[in-house]
Design a protein around this motif. Structure first.
Motif, PDB file in Angstrom:
ATOM      1  N   PRO A 107     -11.475   8.944  -6.366  1.00  0.00           N
ATOM      2  CA  PRO A 107     -12.581   9.457  -5.541  1.00  0.00           C
ATOM      3  C   PRO A 107     -12.176   9.687  -4.085  1.00  0.00           C
ATOM      4  O   PRO A 107     -11.456   8.878  -3.489  1.00  0.00           O
ATOM      5  N   ASP A 108     -12.649  10.791  -3.521  1.00  0.00           N
ATOM      6  CA  ASP A 108     -12.341  11.108  -2.127  1.00  0.00           C
ATOM      7  C   ASP A 108     -12.776   9.992  -1.187  1.00  0.00           C
ATOM      8  O   ASP A 108     -12.124   9.736  -0.170  1.00  0.00           O
ATOM      9  N   ARG A 109     -13.904   9.348  -1.505  1.00  0.00           N
ATOM     10  CA  ARG A 109     -14.422   8.315  -0.612  1.00  0.00           C
ATOM     11  C   ARG A 109     -13.504   7.095  -0.544  1.00  0.00           C
ATOM     12  O   ARG A 109     -13.650   6.243   0.341  1.00  0.00           O
ATOM     13  N   HIS A 110     -12.566   7.001  -1.507  1.00  0.00           N
ATOM     14  CA  HIS A 110     -11.637   5.867  -1.527  1.00  0.00           C
ATOM     15  C   HIS A 110     -10.359   6.157  -0.755  1.00  0.00           C
ATOM     16  O   HIS A 110      -9.560   5.242  -0.526  1.00  0.00           O
ATOM     17  N   ARG A 111     -10.131   7.404  -0.358  1.00  0.00           N
ATOM     18  CA  ARG A 111      -8.829   7.791   0.195  1.00  0.00           C
ATOM     19  C   ARG A 111      -8.953   8.255   1.641  1.00  0.00           C
ATOM     20  O   ARG A 111      -9.820   9.047   1.979  1.00  0.00           O
ATOM     21  N   ILE A 112      -8.044   7.748   2.477  1.00  0.00           N
ATOM     22  CA  ILE A 112      -7.970   8.154   3.884  1.00  0.00           C
ATOM     23  C   ILE A 112      -6.535   8.559   4.195  1.00  0.00           C
ATOM     24  O   ILE A 112      -5.600   7.813   3.894  1.00  0.00           O
ATOM     25  N   LYS A 113      -6.351   9.726   4.806  1.00  0.00           N
ATOM     26  CA  LYS A 113      -5.031  10.168   5.232  1.00  0.00           C
ATOM     27  C   LYS A 113      -4.891   9.889   6.729  1.00  0.00           C
ATOM     28  O   LYS A 113      -5.424  10.629   7.573  1.00  0.00           O
ATOM     29  N   ALA A 114      -4.219   8.805   7.053  1.00  0.00           N
ATOM     30  CA  ALA A 114      -4.044   8.420   8.450  1.00  0.00           C
ATOM     31  C   ALA A 114      -3.045   7.272   8.520  1.00  0.00           C
ATOM     32  O   ALA A 114      -2.828   6.566   7.531  1.00  0.00           O
ATOM     33  N   MET A 115      -2.453   7.096   9.690  1.00  0.00           N
ATOM     34  CA  MET A 115      -1.615   5.936   9.953  1.00  0.00           C
ATOM     35  C   MET A 115      -2.516   4.802  10.438  1.00  0.00           C
ATOM     36  O   MET A 115      -3.461   5.042  11.207  1.00  0.00           O
ATOM     37  N   ALA A 116      -2.203   3.584  10.000  1.00  0.00           N
ATOM     38  CA  ALA A 116      -3.049   2.445  10.353  1.00  0.00           C
ATOM     39  C   ALA A 116      -2.237   1.361  11.046  1.00  0.00           C
ATOM     40  O   ALA A 116      -1.079   1.112  10.692  1.00  0.00           O
ATOM     41  N   THR A 117      -2.854   0.726  12.037  1.00  0.00           N
ATOM     42  CA  THR A 117      -2.261  -0.442  12.690  1.00  0.00           C
ATOM     43  C   THR A 117      -3.332  -1.522  12.814  1.00  0.00           C
ATOM     44  O   THR A 117      -4.527  -1.220  12.938  1.00  0.00           O
ATOM     45  N   PHE A 118      -2.896  -2.764  12.795  1.00  0.00           N
ATOM     46  CA  PHE A 118      -3.830  -3.889  12.867  1.00  0.00           C
ATOM     47  C   PHE A 118      -4.368  -4.071  14.290  1.00  0.00           C
ATOM     48  O   PHE A 118      -3.624  -4.002  15.267  1.00  0.00           O
ATOM     49  N   ARG A 119      -5.677  -4.305  14.362  1.00  0.00           N
ATOM     50  CA  ARG A 119      -6.307  -4.766  15.600  1.00  0.00           C
ATOM     51  C   ARG A 119      -6.603  -6.254  15.514  1.00  0.00           C
ATOM     52  O   ARG A 119      -6.658  -6.948  16.524  1.00  0.00           O
ATOM     53  N   SER A 120      -6.806  -6.716  14.282  1.00  0.00           N
ATOM     54  CA  SER A 120      -7.060  -8.130  14.008  1.00  0.00           C
ATOM     55  C   SER A 120      -6.852  -8.329  12.518  1.00  0.00           C
ATOM     56  O   SER A 120      -6.460  -7.394  11.805  1.00  0.00           O
ATOM     57  N   ASP A 121      -7.152  -9.523  12.026  1.00  0.00           N
ATOM     58  CA  ASP A 121      -6.993  -9.781  10.594  1.00  0.00           C
ATOM     59  C   ASP A 121      -7.941  -8.947   9.741  1.00  0.00           C
ATOM     60  O   ASP A 121      -7.716  -8.797   8.534  1.00  0.00           O
ATOM     61  N   PRO A 270      11.977  -2.712   5.777  1.00  0.00           N
ATOM     62  CA  PRO A 270      10.539  -2.647   5.475  1.00  0.00           C
ATOM     63  C   PRO A 270       9.755  -2.004   6.605  1.00  0.00           C
ATOM     64  O   PRO A 270      10.063  -2.185   7.787  1.00  0.00           O
ATOM     65  N   ASN A 271       8.729  -1.255   6.226  1.00  0.00           N
ATOM     66  CA  ASN A 271       7.877  -0.579   7.212  1.00  0.00           C
ATOM     67  C   ASN A 271       6.772  -1.523   7.699  1.00  0.00           C
ATOM     68  O   ASN A 271       5.593  -1.350   7.377  1.00  0.00           O
ATOM     69  N   VAL A 272       7.172  -2.523   8.460  1.00  0.00           N
ATOM     70  CA  VAL A 272       6.180  -3.456   9.006  1.00  0.00           C
ATOM     71  C   VAL A 272       6.234  -3.515  10.526  1.00  0.00           C
ATOM     72  O   VAL A 272       5.338  -4.086  11.161  1.00  0.00           O
ATOM     73  N   ASP A 273       7.265  -2.922  11.124  1.00  0.00           N
ATOM     74  CA  ASP A 273       7.471  -3.061  12.563  1.00  0.00           C
ATOM     75  C   ASP A 273       6.482  -2.258  13.399  1.00  0.00           C
ATOM     76  O   ASP A 273       6.338  -2.512  14.600  1.00  0.00           O
ATOM     77  N   THR A 274       5.797  -1.283  12.804  1.00  0.00           N
ATOM     78  CA  THR A 274       4.837  -0.474  13.570  1.00  0.00           C
ATOM     79  C   THR A 274       3.391  -0.746  13.147  1.00  0.00           C
ATOM     80  O   THR A 274       2.495   0.032  13.466  1.00  0.00           O
ATOM     81  N   LEU A 275       3.165  -1.840  12.454  1.00  0.00           N
ATOM     82  CA  LEU A 275       1.820  -2.143  11.946  1.00  0.00           C
ATOM     83  C   LEU A 275       0.953  -2.922  12.934  1.00  0.00           C
ATOM     84  O   LEU A 275      -0.222  -3.172  12.652  1.00  0.00           O
ATOM     85  N   GLY A 276       1.520  -3.329  14.063  1.00  0.00           N
ATOM     86  CA  GLY A 276       0.741  -4.127  15.009  1.00  0.00           C
ATOM     87  C   GLY A 276       0.461  -5.524  14.498  1.00  0.00           C
ATOM     88  O   GLY A 276      -0.611  -6.091  14.774  1.00  0.00           O
ATOM     89  N   LEU A 277       1.407  -6.091  13.756  1.00  0.00           N
ATOM     90  CA  LEU A 277       1.189  -7.424  13.188  1.00  0.00           C
ATOM     91  C   LEU A 277       1.034  -8.491  14.266  1.00  0.00           C
ATOM     92  O   LEU A 277       0.484  -9.569  14.004  1.00  0.00           O
ATOM     93  N   GLU A 278       1.495  -8.197  15.477  1.00  0.00           N
ATOM     94  CA  GLU A 278       1.321  -9.146  16.578  1.00  0.00           C
ATOM     95  C   GLU A 278      -0.156  -9.338  16.923  1.00  0.00           C
ATOM     96  O   GLU A 278      -0.529 -10.311  17.613  1.00  0.00           O
ATOM     97  N   ASN A 279      -1.010  -8.424  16.468  1.00  0.00           N
ATOM     98  CA  ASN A 279      -2.454  -8.540  16.723  1.00  0.00           C
ATOM     99  C   ASN A 279      -3.169  -9.370  15.664  1.00  0.00           C
ATOM    100  O   ASN A 279      -4.390  -9.522  15.726  1.00  0.00           O
TER     101      ASN A 279
END
Length: 478
Positions: A107-121, A270-279
């Motif tokens: 379903p379209d409502r389940h899919r988002i085309k975008a890059m994501a980074t963490f702001r919090s947990d 691994p692609n984790v260095d740009t995820l904002g995990l420090e947040n």
């Protein structure tokens, strides 16, 4: 600010993310699958499948060159590089198309085309300005080629395996840096397809092998089959008008060689260095990867889970899918969390001969100071292997001195992909070596070599007799 809410958000729509999605949707329809790049798994797009297409073409060319000893003459194979790469691209696109169609059918409502980074947990910032608030989050962001800074000296003639599969013709020459899985597979395949290849390795490593005896055998085989420098002291890298140039020291002399491209195959990260995990509140290891439970996928006590290449454990499709299942299952049901048993590790390098590792490796066992015994089998004299002219390589098995159980194996040799499965199933079935020897071994087969190795291991563990050699399934000194 546009805010989207969900029970579960999954970052990444590769093998792990897709499997996690399927598990989550069994429990809730309130899920988001976030993907910043094109759909299509690493395996289908730039990994397992296109590389095997190139290897299959190389094996066909090699078979033609190697038929004379059987009394069959084909002559020198005529390699049409454009046709080779056309089939690679078309079949690759077919595999990718199936994956893309599967995701786009959701379903379209389940899919988002975008890059994501963490702001919090519980919050993700998307690069389109929107915010996702999710009760639970699954990290399934995959991996990418690890390129050390000095390789950029090759300029626009520096390529990675992703680029190879978009070629429209085979180049005249390639310098391959890295003798890991990707470097060995692509280097040998290109060499057999008529490309002038030089493989630059480091520290005498060959693929993932850790057993010194198996590694030495692999070095002997591959240095004799292609231009392979196991420990290259490269002094200069440069981009030229027509390609790249490499200077290296060899036996006290500096050598220089020009190539059309420099293929960098020095592993993946691994692609984790740009995820904002420090947040987030997540504890991370020295590599920046969240500390997690391998049986649940859960990062600490948090509502965040991780799966697939992003955790840098086993970057293999079947492992990614299994981890995606566990992470998705638990993310959907959190705070209830279930532990899943791990399958016996198995990995294969599709060179010729093939390399495989099963269960605990030599390095694993020595690092934990295990009480184990090793026994080996050289394929040079094995009956069926000689019949097919694939009689080179070494199989080494490791057994527990106290229980008589098989712990693991490393190998290079014929049909390693199949032998590895047999051994992995036996380890996961908790069989002793004695019990494995009670199973049938048909004659004449390569598996008879496995039986000889098992007999030797059983005797080395002082749990079985020293069997006399059998001329059709044993090598010299058996």
């Amino acid at each position: 600010m546009d805010v989207i809410t969900a029970e579960v958000a999954i970052i990444g729509a590769g093998s792990a993310g897709m499997r996690a999605y399927r598990e989550v949707t069994k429990v809730t329809d309130n899920v988001l699958l976030i993907e910043g790049g094109p759909y299509g798994t690493t395996c289908a797009r730039v990994g397992c499948m296109p590389s095997k297409l190139l290897i299959a073409a190389a094996e066909a060319a090699h078979a033609g060159r190697s038929a004379d000893p059987f009394g069959v003459t084909f002559g020198a194979p005529q390699i049409d590089g454009a046709a080779v790469m056309k089939r690679v691209r078309e079949e690759r696109d077919r595999f990718v198309g199936h994956v893309v169609a599967a995701v786009e059918d959701w379903p379209d409502r389940h899919r988002i085309k975008a890059m994501a980074t963490f702001r919090s947990d519980h919050e993700l910032a998307l690069d389109d300005g929107r915010i996702v608030r999710a009760d639970r989050i699954v990290i399934a962001t995959g991996s990418r080629t690890n390129i050390l800074p000095f390789f950029h000296e090759f300029g626009d003639r520096m390529i990675v395996n992703d680029d190879v599969f978009d070629w429209h013709d085979l180049p005249g020459s390639v310098a391959v840096f890295g003798a890991g899985v990707i470097g060995l597979e692509l280097g040998q395949a290109l060499h057999r397809l008529g490309v002038r290849v030089r493989l630059f390795g480091r520290d005498h490593l060959v693929g993932p092998l850790g057993d010194p005896e198996v590694r030495d055998k692999a070095l002997e085989i591959f240095t004799g089959a292609l231009d392979f420098l196991p420990h290259a002291e490269v002094k200069r890298r440069a981009c030229t008008e027509t390609g790249v140039q490499v200077d290296w020291d060899e036996d006290g002399t500096t050598r220089t060689e020009d190539f059309a491209y420099a293929l960098i195959a020095t592993g993946r990260r691994p692609n984790v260095d740009t995820l904002g995990l420090e947040n987030t509140t997540l504890e991370r290891d020295r590599r920046g990867i969240p500390v997690y439970d391998v049986h649940t996928g859960q990062c600490g006590d948090s509502p965040i889970f991780i799966a697939g290449d992003a955790n840098d454990r086993f970057p293999l499709l079947h492992e990614s899918a299994d981890e995606g299942m566990a992470a998705g299952y638990n993310a959907a049901r959190f705070p209830e969390v279930r532990r899943f048993a791990k399958s016996t590790p198995i990995s294969v390098v599709f060179t010729d001969p093939q390399i495989a590792m099963v269960g605990e490796t030599y390095r694993d066992l020595t690092e934990r100071d295990a009480d184990f015994t090793a026994a080996g089998f050289d394929w040079s004299g094995q009956g069926r292997a000689r019949v097919m002219r694939v009689n080179e390589g070494l199989l080494r098995m490791y057994g527990d001195r106290n229980t008589g159980k098989l712990l693991g194996a490393e190998m290079i040799g014929p049909a390693s992909e199949h032998i590895a499965h047999l051994l992995a199933w036996s380890i996961q079935s908790n069989l002793t070596v004695d019990e494995m020897l009670e199973r049938p071994f048909y004659h004449p087969t390569l598996e008879e070599g496995v039986r000889t190795a098992l007999r030797r291991l059983n005797h080395a563990m002082q749990m079985g007799p020293a069997f006399p050699p059998r001329c059709l399934d044993c090598g010299p000194g058996s």
